[in-house]
Design a protein around this motif. Structure first.
Motif, PDB file in Angstrom:
ATOM      1  N   UNK A  34       1.468  -1.030  -0.181  1.00  0.00           N
ATOM      2  CA  UNK A  34       0.139  -0.102   0.002  1.00  0.00           C
ATOM      3  C   UNK A  34       0.715   1.345  -0.303  1.00  0.00           C
ATOM      4  N   UNK A  35       1.963   1.481   0.837  1.00  0.00           N
ATOM      5  CA  UNK A  35       3.038   2.312   0.654  1.00  0.00           C
ATOM      6  C   UNK A  35       4.643   1.864   0.946  1.00  0.00           C
ATOM      7  N   UNK A  36       5.391   2.497   0.243  1.00  0.00           N
ATOM      8  CA  UNK A  36       6.373   2.251   0.526  1.00  0.00           C
ATOM      9  C   UNK A  36       6.885   3.570   1.024  1.00  0.00           C
ATOM     10  N   UNK A  37       8.932   3.325   0.878  1.00  0.00           N
ATOM     11  CA  UNK A  37       9.247   4.682   1.158  1.00  0.00           C
ATOM     12  C   UNK A  37      10.883   4.429   0.929  1.00  0.00           C
ATOM     13  N   UNK A  38      11.523   5.257  -0.340  1.00  0.00           N
ATOM     14  CA  UNK A  38      12.601   5.216  -0.762  1.00  0.00           C
ATOM     15  C   UNK A  38      13.665   5.679   0.164  1.00  0.00           C
ATOM     16  N   UNK A  39      14.770   4.707   0.128  1.00  0.00           N
ATOM     17  CA  UNK A  39      15.920   5.780   1.144  1.00  0.00           C
ATOM     18  C   UNK A  39      16.714   6.201   0.385  1.00  0.00           C
ATOM     19  N   UNK A  40      17.696   7.078   0.665  1.00  0.00           N
ATOM     20  CA  UNK A  40      19.146   7.575  -0.329  1.00  0.00           C
ATOM     21  C   UNK A  40      19.812   7.034  -0.765  1.00  0.00           C
ATOM     22  N   UNK A  41      19.697   6.054   0.389  1.00  0.00           N
ATOM     23  CA  UNK A  41      21.193   4.905  -0.021  1.00  0.00           C
ATOM     24  C   UNK A  41      20.450   4.052  -1.680  1.00  0.00           C
TER      25      UNK A  41
END
Length: 307
Positions: A34-41
């Motif tokens: 339903x949702x995801x969060x990318x990381x800068x790495x």
């Protein structure tokens, strides 16, 4: 199903493709994302992606197929998860020991912002040992990890000085418990018992010089993408018996730490800083903003299941 895959184009780093639904292993649950969060790495990996790269490590959604071995949550359970890869998709298979159940009061957008950054913060502070009463300098504090570390360390009784690029980025950290906000290392009033360093480059040596005798610097990131060079003659002439340590968060199982983060948020004791929420059709644009450090805190993308 739809999946985001790397393109190799720095200005449009991902694109949609049709893919087969993943087949879970016996110890994995199938989760509709339903949702995801990318990381800068992850944005750096997309600059020269490996052929097999399927990005996506921080997700929240619904279990649509429980693990065949009987472990983990049942079908229909809302969860937050930390798969090794493949989370930027309609469905992802997640080891059950990398899942935590979400209470009704915790939405999927907030939950998706927890896994990598929150687990890093928890484990970093465990590695540091007891921090009650300690004077801490946290560099690179305005990213996702920095917000969590600030709030957790302050709640544990630490005196936390945070280093951020601008006053705007420091405002929120003050409300989370930071004692002082500075915008250059020269303004940090040492000595510090503990330095948590994530900028790299010249910042590492400069912050190391601010340790008290016997203090510890834990290096856990390189946000500047500039290699660290230390003059050990300067180090030996600096804080006596200081210690330099390297830290990396990775290593399962993750479920227990995820459950801790969920509990702290549900109890109002941890407040994820989410700078951007957008539909996953905007992922390419958000990834560029994240890479260029135009996002304060976390960015979260929602799929059709999260609307």
């Amino acid at each position: 199903m739809q999946r985001l895959i790397p393109t190799g184009d720095p200005q449009r780093p991902v694109a949609f493709t049709e893919a087969a639904e993943p087949v879970p292993r016996p110890d994995e649950a199938l989760v509709r994302v339903a949702a995801f969060a990318p990381n800068r790495g992850e944005t750096f990996l997309l600059e020269d992606p490996r052929p097999e790269l399927l990005p996506g490590k921080d997700i929240a959604g619904l279990v649509v197929q429980a693990a065949a071995d009987g472990s983990g949550p049942s079908m229909g359970t809302r969860v937050v998860g930390h798969p090794a890869l493949g989370g930027w998709a309609d469905y992802v298979a997640v080891p059950t020991d990398a899942l935590a159940v979400l209470p009704d009061a915790l939405d999927v957008v907030t939950a998706a912002a927890l896994p990598l950054a929150g687990t890093t913060a928890l484990r970093l502070l465990r590695a540091a040992g007891p921090v009650a009463g300690a004077r801490i300098l946290l560099t690179g504090a305005s990213g996702g990890v920095g917000h969590y570390v600030t709030e957790l360390a302050a709640a544990a009784g630490a005196d936390v000085t945070v280093l951020t690029a601008t006053p705007e980025r420091g405002e929120r950290l003050s409300t989370l418990g930071a004692t002082r906000v500075v915008h250059e290392i020269a303004a940090a009033a040492g000595p510090f018992d503990l330095v948590l360093e994530s900028i790299g480059g010249a910042a590492t040596a400069a912050s190391l010089a601010l340790l008290r005798p016997g203090g510890t610097l834990i290096w856990f990131g390189q946000a500047s993408r500039t290699p660290v060079t230390l003059n050990f003659f300067d180090f030996f002439a600096g804080p006596e018996n200081a210690t330099i340590r390297h830290f990396h968060y990775a290593g399962g199982p993750y479920g227990r730490d995820l459950a801790t983060l969920v509990r702290l948020v549900a109890e109002g004791r941890l407040h994820p800083e989410i700078g951007v929420v957008a539909d996953w059709s905007e992922t390419a644009r958000v990834l560029v903003d994240l890479r260029e450090r135009r996002v304060r805190g976390k960015a979260v993308l929602t799929t059709s299941a999260g609307r």
